[in-house]
Design a protein around this motif. Structure first.
Motif: not given
Length: 367
Positions: A195-202, A353-364
């Motif tokens: 599996d390969i993971q890619i960044l959401p924007e670029s 990558l730093k920006k993506v890693a800092e966003v929690s999927p559980r905003t509550w």
């Protein structure tokens, strides 16, 4: 899926060899005694102790899988990989700058040391396939399920002790040059991107999960993982346990001994393993896992967006410090060295990558 703008690691049609499994990790440690005590609590068995080096093994083999070596700092020294083909082994010996050791480095089998594009020493150990023991479940059939009670009249007593580690399963490396390093492992050892993971924007690829190509023989979903990083380093290593019960017991023992947890218990999305992370005395992450995916060579590569939620299906929320996104002086120094030495480093990719890693999927959840 939107078209990916950059090249991804791919399986090589004519690799230099087809390796079989990850063998060992070598770590430099300032405090050997402290590290040794920790890894015995973690579940590894000491098999050799000499001045300046301690070797450990899991329960599926009498070969070392973990080497702690006295050093003036805590760092990754190198890794080992098993190969079963003598012809492939001879091919690797002929690579320029390869270093051959007839009597091996940390066991008695011949090995040749190569260097990946980041300069990391990779020992390739030639070993007959039958020399590798296949672990067997010791508690097969002792799990009750609806309508089926093989454990009738047999309570499961609680025994507090370290987890029983089966084997070293995988290692995750951060690399300044992602594609160059990932491609090298595919072309040199015939590894397959599971599996390969890619960044959401670029849409830049930033993580690849690599498995060994054993043909029809099942292989771990990933034995080596390459991820983009500010500095070349070892992110974590993972050790296979028998089942969830053993993972939970390992957690209970480590927490009871006052060791620092990392993240868990939960189940990953890519690789599917039940995980539990802890931190050794140096702060490095180490993982207990069970029930990981096994693939043969027929399974094609998957492409996925990366975010924090893509790392797990269920489990405790990921601690804020699990993904190290801090920019220390050491990392800045390593980044500058990499740029000045001409390495192909994409600053925009690292920033996204730093920006993506800092966003929690559980905003509550409020930290």
């Amino acid at each position: 899926m939107k078209q990916i703008p950059s090249a991804c690691p791919v399986r090589s049609e004519r690799p230099l060899s087809k390796a079989a499994d990850i063998a060992y990790i070598r770590l430099g440690r300032k405090n050997l005694e402290s590290a040794s005590a920790y890894y015995q609590d973690f579940g590894l068995d000491v098999m050799e102790k000499k001045e300046g080096r301690i070797l450990f093994r899991g329960n599926s083999s009498d070969l070392p899988c973990w080497s702690l070596e006295k050093a003036d700092r805590d760092f990754l020294i190198g890794l080992g990989i098993y190969i079963h083909s003598s012809e492939d082994f001879e091919n690797l010996k002929s690579i320029p700058n390869a270093e051959f050791k007839q009597n091996g480095r940390i066991n008695s089998f011949p090995c040749v040391t190569l260097f990946d594009p980041s300069g990391l020493p990779v020992d390739v150990i030639y070993i007959p396939e039958e020399r590798i023991r296949i672990p067997k479940k010791s508690r097969e059939g002792l799990w009750n399920s609806p309508g089926k009670s093989p454990r009738a009249n047999l309570p499961r007593p609680y025994d507090s002790k370290p987890a029983k580690i089966i084997r070293l399963g995988h290692a995750v490396f951060l690399k300044q040059e992602f594609l160059k390093n990932a491609s090298w492992y595919c072309e040199t050892f015939g590894m397959i991107p599971s599996d390969i993971q890619i960044l959401p924007e670029s849409k830049e690829p930033v993580i690849v999960f690599l498995r060994f190509d054993r043909g029809d023989i099942l292989s771990d979903h990933h034995s080596i993982v390459i991820a983009s990083g500010i500095a070349d380093s070892l992110e974590h290593c993972a050790f296979e346990l028998e089942d969830l019960d053993e993972v939970a017991r390992g957690r209970e023992w480590l927490l009871g001994r006052g060791h620092r947890p990392g993240w868990g218990i939960g189940r990953h999305l890519l690789g599917s393993q039940i995980f539990d992370y802890h931190r050794d005395p140096s702060g490095m992450l180490v993982e207990h896992y069970a029930d990981g995916d096994k693939f043969d060579s027929s399974v094609p590569t998957g492409i996925h967006l990366i975010n924090r939620k893509s790392l797990y299906q269920w489990g405790e929320d990921m601690p804020k410090d699990f993904l190290d996104t801090s920019l220390s002086l050491r990392k800045l120094s390593e980044l500058c060295k990499g740029i000045l030495s001409g390495k192909q480093i994409s600053i925009p990719t690292l920033m996204e990558l730093k920006k993506v890693a800092e966003v929690s999927p559980r905003t509550w959840i409020k930290y």
